[in-house]
Design an enzyme around this catalytic site. Structure first.
Site, mmCIF file in Angstrom:
data_model
loop_
_atom_site.group_PDB
_atom_site.id
_atom_site.type_symbol
_atom_site.label_atom_id
_atom_site.label_comp_id
_atom_site.label_asym_id
_atom_site.label_seq_id
_atom_site.Cartn_x
_atom_site.Cartn_y
_atom_site.Cartn_z
ATOM 1 C CG ASP A 1 -6.517 -3.934 0.498
ATOM 2 O OD1 ASP A 1 -6.208 -5.036 0.985
ATOM 3 O OD2 ASP A 1 -6.756 -2.929 1.206
ATOM 4 C CG HIS B 1 -1.822 -1.185 1.337
ATOM 5 N ND1 HIS B 1 -2.397 -1.805 0.252
ATOM 6 C CD2 HIS B 1 -2.204 -1.903 2.435
ATOM 7 C CE1 HIS B 1 -3.110 -2.844 0.680
ATOM 8 N NE2 HIS B 1 -3.005 -2.926 1.986
#
Length: 288
Positions: free
Chosen positions: A243, A176
């Site tokens: 995700d 991320h």
């Protein structure tokens, strides 16, 4: 114990068409809890997001391969992730969370089951730092296995552990975009450290989690400059993922179709798109 929000069930069909063999290199399978229970000490319980739902999502998005990132809510019980990989018929690989009980037998089983890395969580709201002696022992094991390390960090951890991370002797994948805060700008210290890491041939980064990096909310445009800077720094060591189903996402649950359409703004050139979505994950995860 908190229960996290469910993903947006109405996935939009993206305008962007991923290239053949595109890989979602960061997604999860949760449960079903009746078959694969959550860990007793888990900091959150997500709604069931099983293998079948992930397959449906990828069909809408035009994605053929995936890396199942084993999540902390399942603890070190790897059954849910190994089951998903097995059912994928060679199209999925995975990453593990382990504990002190894991020895040669378990590592060999995971290797045969498609696991190629171990993930460590440093994020405070998910329990914080690992035991550092265990962390270092595991890094040694990864080197023997030819696996890689995955790091889920808070942005400040990049600064605090800079010296240690720079010495990691195996490929190291940072989730991320390091969870940097977009509002703090490209010159913030954690992002500058992350860019320094990208000069190291062992460091990879996932340009996913735009909804976690963004300070403005949908369509998460303010995350794009960070992704572009990382891609420019090391295009051969960039991964991308959805995700899904977005555990602990905060205020704005994204639509995965919108996230796919954000990707070509990060990487506009078709050759670069193929590198990030197909070639890089195939190299790191050993897809045929």
């Amino acid at each position: 114990m908190k229960t996290t929000a469910a993903p947006d069930p109405d996935t939009k069909k993206p305008k962007f068409r991923p290239p053949p063999l595109a890989c979602d290199a960061h997604c999860h399978i949760f449960g079903p809890a009746a078959k694969f229970p959550y860990a007793p000490d888990a900091s959150y319980h997500p709604p069931d997001s099983p293998f079948e739902d992930l397959q449906r999502l990828h069909k809408v998005l035009g994605i053929e391969r995936a890396v199942i990132v084993h999540a902390s809510c399942h603890g070190s019980d790897m059954r849910v992730t190994l089951d998903g990989i097995k059912r994928s018929g060679g199209k999925y690989r995975g990453t593990a969370i382990i504990d002190e009980s894991y020895g040669d037998k378990q590592f060999k089983e995971m290797q045969g089951g498609g696991i190629r890395g171990v993930r460590f969580n440093f994020v405070q709201h998910l329990g914080g730092r690992p035991d550092m002696a265990f962390f270092q022992r595991t890094v040694g094991r990864l080197k023997e296995m030819g696996w890689h390390l995955i790091l889920h960090l808070d942005a400040q951890d990049l600064v605090e552990f800079r010296e240690m991370f720079m010495k990691i002797p195996v490929p190291m994948v940072i989730d991320h975009m390091g969870r940097v805060v977009a509002a703090k700008g490209l010159q913030q210290e954690p992002f500058k450290v992350l860019q320094d890491f990208m000069k190291n041939q062992n460091t990879w980064v996932k340009v996913c989690g735009a909804e976690r990096v963004s300070s403005k909310g949908p369509p998460f445009d303010d995350a794009v400059p960070f992704a572009r800077a990382l891609i420019e720094a090391a295009p051969d060591r960039i991964l991308w993922g959805t995700d899904w189903p977005h555990p602990n996402v905060g205020k704005h649950m994204p639509n995965d179709g919108d996230l796919v359409d954000l990707f070509p703004r990060m990487a506009p050139e078709p050759a670069l798109q193929r590198k990030i979505l197909v070639e890089n994950p195939a190299r790191l995860y050993g897809f045929e």
